[in-house]
Scaffold this motif. Structure first.
Motif, PDB file in Angstrom:
ATOM      1  N   VAL A   1       0.855  -1.194   0.000  1.00  0.00           N
ATOM      2  CA  VAL A   1       0.000   0.000   0.000  1.00  0.00           C
ATOM      3  C   VAL A   1       0.883   1.233   0.000  1.00  0.00           C
ATOM      4  N   VAL A   2       0.578   2.190  -0.880  1.00  0.00           N
ATOM      5  CA  VAL A   2       1.267   3.483  -0.920  1.00  0.00           C
ATOM      6  C   VAL A   2       0.259   4.554  -0.531  1.00  0.00           C
ATOM      7  N   LEU A   3       0.582   5.346   0.489  1.00  0.00           N
ATOM      8  CA  LEU A   3      -0.293   6.418   0.974  1.00  0.00           C
ATOM      9  C   LEU A   3       0.370   7.758   0.689  1.00  0.00           C
ATOM     10  N   GLY A   4      -0.240   8.556  -0.178  1.00  0.00           N
ATOM     11  CA  GLY A   4       0.361   9.811  -0.609  1.00  0.00           C
ATOM     12  C   GLY A   4      -0.210  11.031   0.078  1.00  0.00           C
ATOM     13  N   HIS A   5       0.649  12.078   0.133  1.00  0.00           N
ATOM     14  CA  HIS A   5       0.273  13.345   0.769  1.00  0.00           C
ATOM     15  C   HIS A   5       0.909  14.516   0.009  1.00  0.00           C
TER      16      HIS A   5
ATOM     17  N   ASP B   1      -2.993  -5.617  -8.053  1.00  0.00           N
ATOM     18  CA  ASP B   1      -3.757  -6.030  -6.876  1.00  0.00           C
ATOM     19  C   ASP B   1      -3.288  -5.346  -5.598  1.00  0.00           C
ATOM     20  N   ARG B   2      -2.565  -4.247  -5.735  1.00  0.00           N
ATOM     21  CA  ARG B   2      -2.153  -3.449  -4.597  1.00  0.00           C
ATOM     22  C   ARG B   2      -2.633  -2.010  -4.825  1.00  0.00           C
ATOM     23  N   TYR B   3      -2.565  -1.165  -3.785  1.00  0.00           N
ATOM     24  CA  TYR B   3      -3.208   0.145  -3.854  1.00  0.00           C
ATOM     25  C   TYR B   3      -2.210   1.299  -3.710  1.00  0.00           C
ATOM     26  N   ILE B   4      -2.412   2.324  -4.534  1.00  0.00           N
ATOM     27  CA  ILE B   4      -1.659   3.571  -4.449  1.00  0.00           C
ATOM     28  C   ILE B   4      -2.674   4.695  -4.248  1.00  0.00           C
ATOM     29  N   VAL B   5      -2.679   5.299  -3.071  1.00  0.00           N
ATOM     30  CA  VAL B   5      -3.547   6.438  -2.785  1.00  0.00           C
ATOM     31  C   VAL B   5      -2.717   7.688  -3.051  1.00  0.00           C
TER      32      VAL B   5
ATOM     33  N   TYR C   1     -10.363  22.964  12.802  1.00  0.00           N
ATOM     34  CA  TYR C   1      -9.368  21.893  12.993  1.00  0.00           C
ATOM     35  C   TYR C   1      -9.977  20.650  13.643  1.00  0.00           C
ATOM     36  N   GLN C   2     -11.241  20.394  13.300  1.00  0.00           N
ATOM     37  CA  GLN C   2     -11.978  19.296  13.903  1.00  0.00           C
ATOM     38  C   GLN C   2     -12.621  18.447  12.784  1.00  0.00           C
ATOM     39  N   PRO C   3     -11.847  17.542  12.144  1.00  0.00           N
ATOM     40  CA  PRO C   3     -12.410  16.738  11.056  1.00  0.00           C
ATOM     41  C   PRO C   3     -13.635  15.950  11.533  1.00  0.00           C
ATOM     42  N   THR C   4     -14.638  15.907  10.628  1.00  0.00           N
ATOM     43  CA  THR C   4     -15.943  15.352  11.010  1.00  0.00           C
ATOM     44  C   THR C   4     -16.559  14.617   9.825  1.00  0.00           C
ATOM     45  N   PRO C   5     -17.145  13.442  10.042  1.00  0.00           N
ATOM     46  CA  PRO C   5     -17.845  12.757   8.951  1.00  0.00           C
ATOM     47  C   PRO C   5     -18.936  13.634   8.364  1.00  0.00           C
ATOM     48  N   ILE C   6     -19.073  13.580   7.048  1.00  0.00           N
ATOM     49  CA  ILE C   6     -20.028  14.419   6.323  1.00  0.00           C
ATOM     50  C   ILE C   6     -21.396  13.742   6.291  1.00  0.00           C
ATOM     51  N   GLU C   7     -22.423  14.489   6.667  1.00  0.00           N
ATOM     52  CA  GLU C   7     -23.784  13.965   6.635  1.00  0.00           C
ATOM     53  C   GLU C   7     -24.479  14.295   5.319  1.00  0.00           C
ATOM     54  N   ASP C   8     -24.154  15.398   4.681  1.00  0.00           N
ATOM     55  CA  ASP C   8     -24.768  15.779   3.414  1.00  0.00           C
ATOM     56  C   ASP C   8     -24.408  14.743   2.340  1.00  0.00           C
ATOM     57  N   ALA C   9     -25.397  14.105   1.748  1.00  0.00           N
ATOM     58  CA  ALA C   9     -25.177  12.995   0.822  1.00  0.00           C
ATOM     59  C   ALA C   9     -24.395  13.416  -0.415  1.00  0.00           C
ATOM     60  N   ALA C  10     -24.737  14.547  -0.988  1.00  0.00           N
ATOM     61  CA  ALA C  10     -24.064  14.992  -2.219  1.00  0.00           C
ATOM     62  C   ALA C  10     -22.599  15.324  -1.938  1.00  0.00           C
ATOM     63  N   LEU C  11     -22.356  16.013  -0.833  1.00  0.00           N
ATOM     64  CA  LEU C  11     -20.984  16.379  -0.489  1.00  0.00           C
ATOM     65  C   LEU C  11     -20.173  15.128  -0.151  1.00  0.00           C
ATOM     66  N   ALA C  12     -20.794  14.198   0.552  1.00  0.00           N
ATOM     67  CA  ALA C  12     -20.107  12.957   0.890  1.00  0.00           C
ATOM     68  C   ALA C  12     -19.744  12.180  -0.373  1.00  0.00           C
ATOM     69  N   GLN C  13     -20.651  12.128  -1.334  1.00  0.00           N
ATOM     70  CA  GLN C  13     -20.373  11.417  -2.572  1.00  0.00           C
ATOM     71  C   GLN C  13     -19.225  12.057  -3.335  1.00  0.00           C
ATOM     72  N   ASN C  14     -19.112  13.373  -3.252  1.00  0.00           N
ATOM     73  CA  ASN C  14     -18.021  14.093  -3.914  1.00  0.00           C
ATOM     74  C   ASN C  14     -16.682  13.646  -3.348  1.00  0.00           C
ATOM     75  N   ALA C  15     -16.608  13.537  -2.013  1.00  0.00           N
ATOM     76  CA  ALA C  15     -15.362  13.101  -1.381  1.00  0.00           C
ATOM     77  C   ALA C  15     -15.025  11.663  -1.760  1.00  0.00           C
ATOM     78  N   VAL C  16     -16.026  10.790  -1.786  1.00  0.00           N
ATOM     79  CA  VAL C  16     -15.804   9.392  -2.136  1.00  0.00           C
ATOM     80  C   VAL C  16     -15.303   9.281  -3.571  1.00  0.00           C
ATOM     81  N   GLU C  17     -15.890  10.064  -4.476  1.00  0.00           N
ATOM     82  CA  GLU C  17     -15.481  10.010  -5.884  1.00  0.00           C
ATOM     83  C   GLU C  17     -14.060  10.527  -6.076  1.00  0.00           C
ATOM     84  N   ARG C  18     -13.646  11.497  -5.261  1.00  0.00           N
ATOM     85  CA  ARG C  18     -12.274  12.009  -5.375  1.00  0.00           C
ATOM     86  C   ARG C  18     -11.250  10.918  -5.047  1.00  0.00           C
ATOM     87  N   LEU C  19     -11.609  10.020  -4.127  1.00  0.00           N
ATOM     88  CA  LEU C  19     -10.702   8.949  -3.717  1.00  0.00           C
ATOM     89  C   LEU C  19     -11.004   7.620  -4.408  1.00  0.00           C
TER      90      LEU C  19
END
Length: 603
Positions: A287-291, A304-308, A367-385
């Motif tokens: 697994v490669v985790l990028g920043h 069969d391995r992942y590069i983020v 500075y307080q990361p929080t799970p997104i409840e808005d469905a459209a915004l959440a889908q945007n984040a999922v699609e980015r990754l």
């Protein structure tokens, strides 16, 4: 060789271990692994314990019952965590700085909305971007004249390490463009603070190795941007990365690289990221985790391995305000399974979409990361990754990826002209190449020739070995030397078990480098003398501690072999008394075309 077991030895082994075998069968029935039971009946040798080089191996302390149990874990990964900010930041009516907020908030505040997730997985990775220090005045500020008005220096107080600890973050990368903002002293103090708090860290030449649920996880931290973004020599960078992977890969089941790379403010990786990502996977990383981009970028599934490519920001004190792109983040999660034969399986990753602040409609960063409840915004984040195939990623990047840009696989001309036929180069050397015969673990030939080839520098060392053994009226008998990669593939395809056969997809055995031999002592006529075991015996009798060897003659002979081999520059492999690799042979790579590198006798 470390990749095999012997069929006839299995039955002897099972006779000795009859009680444990019965217990193992009970475990198999209980966990319902019917396919494993059937495989054991049909091919019991497939389960003989072995610890191959350059691959994930099981911990030596596990007994036979434990190593045959499937183990699993869930890992999480998050993006950039800057716990603090630049000294010059000032609060406004809209947003407070990280420092000002810390005056009224304790360490549990920052990750309060995600701690229930990160504390309930098995292992969490993050990028710690900045310095932890008790006094910035004790460290010189790193000059950054080339960055002009875009230069920032990030630091936080030592107690901010509790933000990580109480928030469920276990391993952090400190190889990034802000880890040396306060030069080497700030970096060293940060590492010391993390160590004291029990947070594992990786960076540059520092690796981490932890065991969770019986699974050993290795982690390496790399910075493709170079310290303070001053760049790297790509060849030196790749050589260093490859060396770290080669050293850590045998010690772990799962190998993770966290890497700082790419361009800020973009949603797709650049070509260098892709090339380096593929290089790392080809060398054996799982697994490669990028920043670094401060935005989410896609995940590639490659072999069969992942590069983020980028996990964006997470708890990021470097920004007091956020926009529609920089506020999106996520918790990237992966289920990992290691079965009873040592094979690692990675499930499809899942993403928990988050915002970097507690309310994604706010401009201010709290500075307080929080799970997104808005469905459209959440889908945007999922699609980015989203997980993309290499072809899909090429379409996203808009550029075709070159094949092997760093020449890390087809090394047909690497170090050309320095392979030799060992017996012609080293007078007095003997051979019995077992993989040219059917006297091996699969009872069939794997080699087209019984010649023993080695790197010239390795063969040169054997001259000293042979000369010294002659003083004892003994000779050196080689069982295996250079291993053709096609033979490695045949072995792999026959067994498909990385605990016994080195997976060529993850890097070849040192035998394919031409720097390793399997050998025993023989008399002057080439007849093998008494040793603890025969070739490819992977019971405890083959270990170098010799604790279970009853024959004094066998103990004496193997100790003499080790003494002479080490004296002339070879290293042992603990589990196999016959395996020796050239201590100075790590700079080579696998030889895929022997004819391109073979010297004639006498050169």
């Amino acid at each position: 060789m470390k990749d095999t077991g012997r069929l006839k030895k299995w039955r002897e082994y099972m006779d000795k271990r009859d009680h444990r075998f019965r217990l193992f069968m009970v475990l198999i029935i209980l966990i319902g692994v019917c396919g494993l039971s059937e495989s054991l009946q049909n091919n019991p040798a497939a389960f003989e314990p072995s610890f191959p080089e350059s691959l994930a191996v099981l911990p030596h302390e596990l007994d036979q019952e434990q190593v045959l149990v499937t183990r699993s874990m869930k890992i999480s990964a998050v993006g950039d965590c800057t716990l603090g900010c630049d000294d010059r930041y000032a609060s406004s009516s809209v947003a407070k700085t990280f420092f000002d907020l810390a005056k009224t908030k304790d360490e549990t505040y920052y990750l309060a909305n995600v701690a229930h997730i990160l504390c309930n997985d098995d292992l969490t990775f993050a990028n710690l971007e900045g310095v932890l220090t008790a006094d910035t005045h004790q460290h010189a500020l790193e000059p950054k004249p080339e960055q002009g008005n875009n230069a920032y220096w990030f630091y936080g107080a030592p107690n901010y390490v509790d933000i990580l600890k109480k928030g469920g973050i276990d391993i952090v990368n400190i190889a990034n463009n802000h880890s040396h903002d306060y030069q080497d002293g700030g970096y060293a103090e940060t590492a010391a603070i993390l160590a004291e708090a029990g947070i594992a860290y990786t960076g540059y030449d520092e690796q981490a190795l932890v065991t969770v649920n019986g699974i050993r996880v290795g982690s390496i931290g790399l910075n493709l941007l170079g310290k303070n973004e001053r760049g790297v020599d790509i060849e030196e960078f790749l050589d260093n990365a490859a060396a770290q992977i080669e050293a850590l890969r045998p010690e772990c089941d799962l190998l993770v690289v966290q890497i700082h790379w790419g361009d800020e403010g973009v949603k797709t990786p650049n070509l260098r990221q892709v090339n380096v990502g593929h290089f790392l996977i080809d060398k054996g990383v799982d697994v490669v985790l990028g920043h670094h981009s401060h935005m989410l970028q896609p995940t590639e599934i490659y072999k069969d391995r992942y590069i983020v490519y980028s996990l964006g920001n997470f708890c990021f004190g470097g920004n007091q305000s956020v926009n529609s792109d920089t506020k999106l983040t996520g918790i990237w999660q992966l289920d990992v399974t290691v079965d009873g034969r040592g094979r690692v399986t990675l499930a499809a990753p899942e993403v928990i979409p988050c915002s970097v602040n507690s309310n994604p409609s706010m401009v201010a960063n709290d500075y307080q990361p929080t799970p997104i409840e808005d469905a459209a915004l959440a889908q945007n984040a999922v699609e980015r990754l989203a997980v993309l195939t290499t072809e899909e990623l090429q379409n996203r990047v808009g550029q075709e990826f070159p094949e092997n840009p760093y020449n890390y696989a087809p090394l047909t001309t690497q170090n050309a002209g320095n392979m030799v036929e060992a017996l012609q180069y080293v007078p007095g050397l003997k051979k019995d190449i077992r993989y040219y015969t059917d006297r091996n673990f699969l009872q069939q030939p794997f080699y087209d020739s019984d010649k023993a080839y080695l790197r010239k520098s390795t063969a040169e060392k054997l001259k000293g070995v042979v000369a010294e053994l002659k003083e004892h009226n003994l000779s050196l008998l080689i069982w295996d030397a250079y291993r053709p990669p096609e033979a490695q593939w045949k072995m792999w395809e026959a067994v498909l078990d990385p605990r016994y056969i080195a997976d060529p997809n993850k890097g070849y055995s040192r035998h394919s480098y031409g720097t390793t031999i399997d050998a025993t002592l023989a008399d002057a006529n080439g007849l093998a003398v008494e040793m603890p075991t025969d070739f490819d015996d992977f019971s405890v009798l083959a270990n170098h501690d010799l604790g279970n060897v009853e024959s004094e003659e066998a103990r004496k002979n193997v100790q003499l072999l080790r003494q002479v081999m080490e004296k002339h520059g070879f290293e042992i492999y603990y589990n196999e008394w016959w395996h020796y690799q050239d201590a100075g042979g790590g700079g080579y790579g696998p030889v895929l075309d022997l004819s391109a590198v073979l010297e004639k006798p006498g050169i």
